[in-house]
Design an enzyme around this catalytic site. Structure first.
Site, PDB file in Angstrom:
ATOM      1  N   PHE A   1      -1.688   7.265  12.205  1.00 39.58           N
ATOM      2  CA  PHE A   1      -2.005   8.839  11.960  1.00 39.58           C
ATOM      3  C   PHE A   1      -3.075   9.747  12.343  1.00 39.58           C
ATOM      4  O   PHE A   1      -3.641  10.285  12.245  1.00 39.58           O
ATOM      5  CB  PHE A   1      -1.789   9.306  10.321  1.00 39.58           C
ATOM      6  CG  PHE A   1      -2.467   7.829   9.723  1.00 39.58           C
ATOM      7  CD1 PHE A   1      -3.539   7.932   9.893  1.00 39.58           C
ATOM      8  CD2 PHE A   1      -2.026   6.968   8.638  1.00 39.58           C
ATOM      9  CE1 PHE A   1      -4.914   6.920   9.537  1.00 39.58           C
ATOM     10  CE2 PHE A   1      -3.447   5.895   8.358  1.00 39.58           C
ATOM     11  CZ  PHE A   1      -4.604   6.083   8.024  1.00 39.58           C
TER      12      PHE A   1
ATOM     13  N   TYR B   1     -16.241  34.222  43.440  1.00 38.55           N
ATOM     14  CA  TYR B   1     -15.930  32.791  43.774  1.00 38.55           C
ATOM     15  C   TYR B   1     -14.378  33.262  42.737  1.00 38.55           C
ATOM     16  O   TYR B   1     -13.832  32.544  42.371  1.00 38.55           O
ATOM     17  CB  TYR B   1     -17.254  31.881  43.051  1.00 38.55           C
ATOM     18  CG  TYR B   1     -17.937  31.418  44.152  1.00 38.55           C
ATOM     19  CD1 TYR B   1     -17.918  31.201  45.388  1.00 38.55           C
ATOM     20  CD2 TYR B   1     -18.602  30.173  43.547  1.00 38.55           C
ATOM     21  CE1 TYR B   1     -19.075  30.563  46.190  1.00 38.55           C
ATOM     22  CE2 TYR B   1     -19.849  29.267  44.678  1.00 38.55           C
ATOM     23  CZ  TYR B   1     -19.653  29.707  46.048  1.00 38.55           C
ATOM     24  OH  TYR B   1     -20.359  28.838  46.401  1.00 38.55           O
TER      25      TYR B   1
ATOM     26  N   ASN C   1       1.111  12.064   5.460  1.00 34.57           N
ATOM     27  CA  ASN C   1       0.628  11.291   6.452  1.00 34.57           C
ATOM     28  C   ASN C   1       1.344  11.699   7.791  1.00 34.57           C
ATOM     29  O   ASN C   1       2.953  11.777   7.950  1.00 34.57           O
ATOM     30  CB  ASN C   1       0.630  10.242   6.132  1.00 34.57           C
ATOM     31  CG  ASN C   1       0.163   9.259   5.525  1.00 34.57           C
ATOM     32  OD1 ASN C   1      -0.356   7.418   4.714  1.00 34.57           O
ATOM     33  ND2 ASN C   1      -1.516   9.522   5.396  1.00 34.57           N
TER      34      ASN C   1
ATOM     35  N   GLU D   1     -11.777   6.371   4.755  1.00 32.28           N
ATOM     36  CA  GLU D   1     -11.483   6.394   5.775  1.00 32.28           C
ATOM     37  C   GLU D   1     -12.970   6.853   6.283  1.00 32.28           C
ATOM     38  O   GLU D   1     -13.663   8.119   6.827  1.00 32.28           O
ATOM     39  CB  GLU D   1     -11.082   7.465   5.598  1.00 32.28           C
ATOM     40  CG  GLU D   1      -9.878   7.531   5.067  1.00 32.28           C
ATOM     41  CD  GLU D   1      -8.713   8.604   4.036  1.00 32.28           C
ATOM     42  OE1 GLU D   1      -8.903   9.785   4.454  1.00 32.28           O
ATOM     43  OE2 GLU D   1      -7.698   7.977   3.958  1.00 32.28           O
TER      44      GLU D   1
ATOM     45  N   HIS E   1      -3.586  16.385  -3.430  1.00 30.15           N
ATOM     46  CA  HIS E   1      -3.893  16.665  -1.597  1.00 30.15           C
ATOM     47  C   HIS E   1      -4.335  18.613  -1.175  1.00 30.15           C
ATOM     48  O   HIS E   1      -3.718  18.288  -0.383  1.00 30.15           O
ATOM     49  CB  HIS E   1      -2.990  15.979  -1.241  1.00 30.15           C
ATOM     50  CG  HIS E   1      -3.991  14.560  -0.627  1.00 30.15           C
ATOM     51  ND1 HIS E   1      -3.494  13.477  -2.447  1.00 30.15           N
ATOM     52  CD2 HIS E   1      -3.953  13.311  -0.180  1.00 30.15           C
ATOM     53  CE1 HIS E   1      -4.397  12.288  -2.664  1.00 30.15           C
ATOM     54  NE2 HIS E   1      -4.108  12.485  -0.737  1.00 30.15           N
TER      55      HIS E   1
ATOM     56  N   TYR F   1       0.866  -1.082  -0.392  1.00 30.92           N
ATOM     57  CA  TYR F   1      -0.190   0.049   0.095  1.00 30.92           C
ATOM     58  C   TYR F   1       1.190   1.334  -0.099  1.00 30.92           C
ATOM     59  O   TYR F   1       1.906   1.213   0.579  1.00 30.92           O
ATOM     60  CB  TYR F   1      -1.248  -0.263   1.225  1.00 30.92           C
ATOM     61  CG  TYR F   1      -1.930   1.338   1.076  1.00 30.92           C
ATOM     62  CD1 TYR F   1      -2.882   1.562   0.380  1.00 30.92           C
ATOM     63  CD2 TYR F   1      -1.595   2.488   2.260  1.00 30.92           C
ATOM     64  CE1 TYR F   1      -3.262   2.370   0.030  1.00 30.92           C
ATOM     65  CE2 TYR F   1      -1.813   3.856   2.332  1.00 30.92           C
ATOM     66  CZ  TYR F   1      -2.751   3.991   1.271  1.00 30.92           C
ATOM     67  OH  TYR F   1      -2.944   4.756   1.516  1.00 30.92           O
TER      68      TYR F   1
ATOM     69  N   ARG G   1     -12.550  34.270  45.137  1.00 34.99           N
ATOM     70  CA  ARG G   1     -12.660  33.184  46.852  1.00 34.99           C
ATOM     71  C   ARG G   1     -11.347  31.949  45.587  1.00 34.99           C
ATOM     72  O   ARG G   1     -10.794  31.070  46.070  1.00 34.99           O
ATOM     73  CB  ARG G   1     -13.427  33.186  47.136  1.00 34.99           C
ATOM     74  CG  ARG G   1     -12.957  32.544  48.447  1.00 34.99           C
ATOM     75  CD  ARG G   1     -14.233  31.957  49.651  1.00 34.99           C
ATOM     76  NE  ARG G   1     -15.594  33.094  48.872  1.00 34.99           N
ATOM     77  CZ  ARG G   1     -16.783  31.819  49.428  1.00 34.99           C
ATOM     78  NH1 ARG G   1     -17.086  30.623  49.588  1.00 34.99           N
ATOM     79  NH2 ARG G   1     -18.177  32.553  48.970  1.00 34.99           N
TER      80      ARG G   1
END
Length: 495
Positions: free
Chosen positions: A329, A280, A198, A413, A86, A56, A283
């Site tokens: 990844f 608060y 990646n 994915e 990409h 792959y 404090r």
């Protein structure tokens, strides 16, 4: 300026990165890292020659195209196509400080010799870093799952002589800047495009930046809160050590100790207090600020683990004669902690705005809206509106990105982390918190000056003296935005 050696054998700490960047060091690979990169690449080349079946990302397509076999003659073109296809980021340009961190972390990740890249590829990344050539990267585009694909594609385009870089303050074509600096574009070999794209370096770079900035901001929040406590004539009893030892959260103990240290020698604290207890937002500063400190410690530990990791895919194990397609990844560890950090930063702003509200409320001997002549002057009425608006925006941004997912790549994915969205919105919340604290500081300084001749501690008086060199006392109404802007600059530049 010195040389920082990227090592594959010692643990990288966030403090190392901070020191490297503060010193403006140049990078170089350690001999051990160079050997690891060369050995891995040699193993991969031999494996591809001898291995008849598909591997792959090396001789196949990507994502849901993983079953498409690519001929040997097209393997280099495959990697170049991957980077170009990409590079589809959108939105705002990522700040150079974070792009610089991306380059650093990508070099570090590749130095472990598990990614199969050429030594020249890593050296080219180092040349970009050392020459202050920052690839133009965009905020939007990563799902934080197959790594930060789109941002990392933009990060790596310039190595091919493509895309744009920010150089000497302006965006320019990459090829022109490479030629100007004597850097030759590279030709990617098998697996390299995938190794570069990646990875979690977009999320991790944001994480590093956010953690280092949050460390400074959290401490400064303690200082500003202490100033407000003094201005509001608050009690120091809630900060005594023995109170916190019976609920000993580390951050709570640290915060209380810091406040007591800052109050040492205060004449305001020596005045008899009329109130039995404070609201608060005064404090409970140790409990609220302390919880944010503890969150930051946890987030830091996760980010530090990540920057010492190999996060691309597939991963090469020459020692086991294996190339494993896995999921290192996936950004889930980062997505969760970045959401957590976002909430903790938002809370610092939330409690800060409440203190500002009380300072302008006309209580504890202070005039309404901290102006000597209320009515004719509105004083600090409206900066609190601004703080409230900012705080509400941060609350909205605290909706966790990590609770979301969306199917992509034709179902391959099918669960994503959304860690990149967690990272970018967390930066917005960090900047919002700086602004809210800057508004509180402006109010606290005004209130303390209205209490003169009473003085606080020498440490806080020194801070106010320095602050007044930048932000004057407002005796009558003026354009408050200008004061807020100067106050913000003071917060950002404080060390």
């Amino acid at each position: 300026m010195g040389t920082y050696y990227i090592s594959n054998q010692k643990k990288l700490k966030l403090s190392d990165i901070q020191k490297c960047f503060e010193n403006d060091d140049v990078l170089a690979l350690s001999p051990e890292a160079e050997k690891a990169i060369l050995d891995c690449r040699n193993y991969l080349d031999e494996k591809v020659k001898k291995h008849p079946s598909p591997i792959y990302g090396i001789n196949t397509g990507f994502g849901s195209l993983c079953n498409v076999i690519i001929p040997d003659s097209d393997l280099e073109k495959l990697q170049e196509n991957l980077v170009k296809s990409h590079a589809c980021g959108f939105g705002n340009q990522v700040p150079n400080e974070i792009v610089k961190l991306m380059l650093f972390l990508k070099i570090q990740s590749l130095s472990y010799g598990k990614s199969g890249v050429q030594l020249q590829t890593v050296r080219t990344l180092i040349q970009l870093f050392n020459s202050k050539i920052f690839p133009v990267v965009y905020e939007q585009g990563s799902l934080g799952a197959s790594g930060d694909l789109a941002p990392l594609a933009h990060l790596c385009l310039p190595m091919l002589g493509l895309g744009e870089v920010n150089y000497k303050g302006s965006n320019q074509p990459s090829l022109n800047v490479l030629q100007e600096n004597g850097i030759a574009p590279i030709k990617l070999k098998s697996k390299e495009g995938l190794a570069l794209l990646n990875g979690t370096q977009f999320m991790s770079a944001y994480g590093c930046y956010l953690v280092l900035e949050s460390l400074k901001l959290n401490y400064f929040a303690d200082i500003v809160a202490t100033l407000s406590l003094e201005a509001f004539d608050g009690r120091m009893d809630p900060f005594k050590e023995h109170l916190h030892k019976i609920r000993p959260h580390a951050g709570q103990l640290t915060t209380a100790k810091t406040v007591l240290s800052l109050l040492e020698g205060s004449l305001i604290q020596k005045q008899e207090k009329k109130q039995v207890q404070d609201p608060y937002s005064f404090r409970c500063v140790p409990q609220v600020h302390g919880a944010s400190k503890d969150t930051l410690d946890y987030v830091s530990s996760v980010i530090e683990t990540e920057v010492n990791s190999v996060t691309d895919n597939p991963t090469i194990f020459a020692e086991h004669d294996e190339i494993i397609s896995g999921g290192n990844f996936h950004g889930q560890p980062l997505a969760l902690v970045l959401d957590f950090l976002c909430i903790s930063l938002s809370e610092l702003a939330s409690i800060s705005e409440r203190r500002t509200y009380l300072l302008i409320s006309g209580q504890r001997g202070l005039p309404a809206f901290l102006t000597p002549n209320p009515g004719l002057n509105s004083g600090f009425m409206i900066p609190q509106y601004t703080a409230a608006s900012i705080v509400s925006q941060s609350k909205q941004l605290c909706t966790p990105a990590s609770a979301d997912s969306i199917v992509s790549s034709n179902g391959q994915e099918d669960h994503v982390s959304m860690g990149a969205n967690a990272a970018t919105k967390c930066l917005t919340v960090l900047e919002n918190t700086e602004r809210v604290l800057a508004i509180e500081l402006m109010n606290a300084a005004q209130a303390l000056d209205l209490k003169r001749p009473l003085t606080t501690s020498s440490k806080l008086e020194d801070l106010i003296t320095n602050y007044r060199k930048h932000v004057p006392f407002m005796a009558q109404d003026t354009i408050v935005h200008d004061l807020m802007k100067k106050s913000l600059e003071f917060v950002k530049n404080w060390h």
